[in-house]
Write an enzyme that holds these catalytic residues in place. Sequence first.
Site, PDB file in Angstrom:
ATOM      1  N   HIS A  86       5.442 -15.803   1.133  1.00 36.37           N
ATOM      2  CA  HIS A  86       4.228 -15.749   0.316  1.00 36.37           C
ATOM      3  C   HIS A  86       3.361 -14.569   0.760  1.00 36.37           C
ATOM      4  O   HIS A  86       2.132 -14.639   0.715  1.00 36.37           O
ATOM      5  CB  HIS A  86       3.469 -17.066   0.442  1.00 36.37           C
ATOM      6  CG  HIS A  86       2.518 -17.327  -0.698  1.00 36.37           C
ATOM      7  ND1 HIS A  86       2.843 -17.181  -2.023  1.00 36.37           N
ATOM      8  CD2 HIS A  86       1.206 -17.743  -0.698  1.00 36.37           C
ATOM      9  CE1 HIS A  86       1.820 -17.496  -2.793  1.00 36.37           C
ATOM     10  NE2 HIS A  86       0.801 -17.834  -2.008  1.00 36.37           N
TER      11      HIS A  86
ATOM     12  N   HIS B 161      -1.426 -12.663   1.931  1.00 36.38           N
ATOM     13  CA  HIS B 161      -1.837 -13.251   0.660  1.00 36.38           C
ATOM     14  C   HIS B 161      -2.440 -12.203  -0.266  1.00 36.38           C
ATOM     15  O   HIS B 161      -3.481 -12.396  -0.899  1.00 36.38           O
ATOM     16  CB  HIS B 161      -2.832 -14.395   0.877  1.00 36.38           C
ATOM     17  CG  HIS B 161      -2.926 -15.335  -0.306  1.00 36.38           C
ATOM     18  ND1 HIS B 161      -3.953 -15.262  -1.226  1.00 36.38           N
ATOM     19  CD2 HIS B 161      -2.139 -16.358  -0.704  1.00 36.38           C
ATOM     20  CE1 HIS B 161      -3.789 -16.203  -2.145  1.00 36.38           C
ATOM     21  NE2 HIS B 161      -2.690 -16.888  -1.850  1.00 36.38           N
TER      22      HIS B 161
ATOM     23  N   ASP C 171       1.888 -23.756  -1.379  1.00 37.58           N
ATOM     24  CA  ASP C 171       1.473 -22.374  -1.111  1.00 37.58           C
ATOM     25  C   ASP C 171       0.349 -22.327  -0.079  1.00 37.58           C
ATOM     26  O   ASP C 171      -0.362 -23.315   0.151  1.00 37.58           O
ATOM     27  CB  ASP C 171       0.967 -21.708  -2.392  1.00 37.58           C
ATOM     28  CG  ASP C 171       2.090 -21.327  -3.332  1.00 37.58           C
ATOM     29  OD1 ASP C 171       3.250 -21.655  -3.034  1.00 37.58           O
ATOM     30  OD2 ASP C 171       1.791 -20.708  -4.381  1.00 37.58           O
ATOM     31  N   ASP C 172       0.193 -21.131   0.498  1.00 38.23           N
ATOM     32  CA  ASP C 172      -1.005 -20.728   1.264  1.00 38.23           C
ATOM     33  C   ASP C 172      -1.101 -21.297   2.674  1.00 38.23           C
ATOM     34  O   ASP C 172      -2.115 -21.094   3.343  1.00 38.23           O
ATOM     35  CB  ASP C 172      -2.293 -21.069   0.513  1.00 38.23           C
ATOM     36  CG  ASP C 172      -2.414 -20.316  -0.798  1.00 38.23           C
ATOM     37  OD1 ASP C 172      -1.558 -19.445  -1.054  1.00 38.23           O
ATOM     38  OD2 ASP C 172      -3.355 -20.602  -1.568  1.00 38.23           O
TER      39      ASP C 172
ATOM     40  N   HIS D  82      -0.992 -26.913  -2.786  1.00 40.96           N
ATOM     41  CA  HIS D  82      -1.401 -26.002  -1.703  1.00 40.96           C
ATOM     42  C   HIS D  82      -1.620 -26.800  -0.416  1.00 40.96           C
ATOM     43  O   HIS D  82      -2.261 -27.860  -0.449  1.00 40.96           O
ATOM     44  CB  HIS D  82      -2.690 -25.263  -2.058  1.00 40.96           C
ATOM     45  CG  HIS D  82      -2.566 -24.387  -3.274  1.00 40.96           C
ATOM     46  ND1 HIS D  82      -2.616 -24.891  -4.560  1.00 40.96           N
ATOM     47  CD2 HIS D  82      -2.377 -23.045  -3.404  1.00 40.96           C
ATOM     48  CE1 HIS D  82      -2.479 -23.897  -5.421  1.00 40.96           C
ATOM     49  NE2 HIS D  82      -2.320 -22.761  -4.748  1.00 40.96           N
TER      50      HIS D  82
END
Length: 714
Positions: free
Chosen positions: A137, A141, A86-87, A238
Amino acid sequence: MSKARPPRVRAHWVVLAVLLLGLAMALTIQGYLHHLAGIGDDAAPTGGQAGSVPPGVSQGGPIVDARGDAVRAVRPPDRTLALTFDDGPDPEWTPQILDVLAKHHVHATFFVVGSAAIENSGLVQRMAAEGHELGVHTLTHVDLGTAPPWRRQLEIAGAQDVITGITGHAATLLRPPYSSENDAVTDGTWAAIQAAADQGYLTVLTTLDGEDWQRPGTSAIERNLTPSNGQGQVLLLHDGGGDRSQTVAALDSLLGKLSDQGYRVTTVGDAVGISSMRAANPAERVSGTAFVWGVQLSDAVIAAISWALVASGVVTVVRAVLVVGFAARHRRAAQRAMGAARGRRRINAPLRHGIIEPVTVIVPAYNEAAGIEAAVRSIAASTHPVEVIVVDDGSTDATSEIVESLGLPSVRLIRKENGGKPSALNAGLQAASHDIVVMVDGDTVFEPDTVRALIEPFADPRVGAVSGNTKVANRSGILGAWQHIEYVVGFNLDRRLFDVAECMPTVPGAIGAFRRDALVRIGGVSDDTLAEDTDLTMALCRDGWRVVYKDDARAWTEAPATLGALWKQRYRWCYGTLQAMWKHRGAVVQGGQAGKLGRRGLGYLLVLQVLLPLFAPVVDVFAVYGLIFLDPLRIAALWLVFLAVQLLMAAYAFRLDRESLRPLWTLPLQQFVYRQLMYLVVIQSVVTAFAGVHLRWHRMERYGSLRVPPAPQT
């Protein structure tokens, strides 16, 4: 009966509006992507109701398919691990993670944040090229569980456009930011999952969270991700949002151990047997590419504006330092000259002023009935001997009759057909009896000692012209106060600088004195521009004459009393100044006084009175952007600092002119209305000049408010 023609909107205003709208859009995009949300080291939100979440979701597998009537929640088969990140992408950590995955021949699913993907589009392309899977995603965010429906739609669609624009493929997997395991799904998150399902998305949650965002250490991350019973899992790590050095180290070690234990590590789609990315259709490609390019263009525009703002701030500060420093120097020189004059007075009284011969005062007049009597009487009452020539330039009112009725012996009236102000001045110049001539507008009054003070610098044979100190007579009301401030702070501080730097570009038409032979040598007053005073002054400088400023030679003039009249006056001034600057551009490469005008005077005018005002609307739009998207307290503090500098500079200028400081209370308001008006005048003038449009003369309305105020105490 013909129909009334609708008002015509000038093309340059449309262009300006489009440019400002485009800038506002770029700032809005920039602010939304980079300042309304962000990626950081933070945990999933806790708490929240979950009464509407189906048991099949809260107790089911991490891959949720809410499309259609039946909701399914599945997990990977036994001994199959779906590895997700993620991210990202992050320019430092994502490449290292990709290298580790390549080393172990493992593919993973990257849930990318749209804003980060645009900034690191090369990494997104690398992910796709190396066979990794991409998922949505969101764009910035944001927590979809608490976002309103419109923002959910924007965040998901925007992130999808980014993936499509960069890779040419569309993603069908979504992971809501701040999500975790199934039992943590709240009603808000479930509503977001359902909304995404209506758009065709599968939602991917997690079963094993490495908790690398807490940076607990490499060993702890490995333990958190190690399966205990051979059941299929979705692993969460991440690749963005902070320092991911522990993630990289743990991933390298973990992949080796999992392979030895017989686990298959793969993408989400491969783990459950679906094709999660499809080739985008042409419309999706165009939309995605346009979105990415639009954001990249807005980033480039904002970066350029940011540098330009820094430059304009530096220029503004330098200008403030220069004008105050040169004004102080000009004041000291004036005090020395005054002391020398007192010494001459003690030695030889008849020569105390250096010039004792009479001078000719030329007053061009066209329909000046409202103020011509006050103007002529004030000039005729001068303490220095004067010959007053009033040139009636074809007036259609009682201007001539009023002048004749005064019966003043020193006043002569010349009537001529209307030919414009330069023509009237030249007629007066031909009729002048004396070597020094003073030119005065018909809406201006003198103090008794104005002429005497104005001509003192002609004791220096190098001086060809002298600018006086123009004061606003009708300064009551806020518009009058604003113009009063502009005359004292803007015009007069600049003239002090120009005097010391020997590059005076303008002797104002309201009060200026000239050597008659210097005017004759350059061909008199030209009508090539609408700013004949600026054109004339520049011509004298290029002919080698010095032009100086006398702050104690005061003239009181009528200023426009309405915004419309002010606009017309300043439009003519600005357009005429641009004409004069272009006409005398050759001074830049000349030497002597001409070179000083060209490289100092014209350079100053170009930067401070043309380029900076052209950029000013952008500054104002950027200030609004800062108040909305940045720290409003910091922006307000910067504005207050700027205002404080303006106030200090204004207070100093008012003290130099021996003016009361009371009008300065209007200065903060001036920044919101008057300043923008003047900037728009510059914009219209520049566009008009580039378009090659010939602007006609705009005569200002007269109000008959002229009175001679008492001279300030020295």
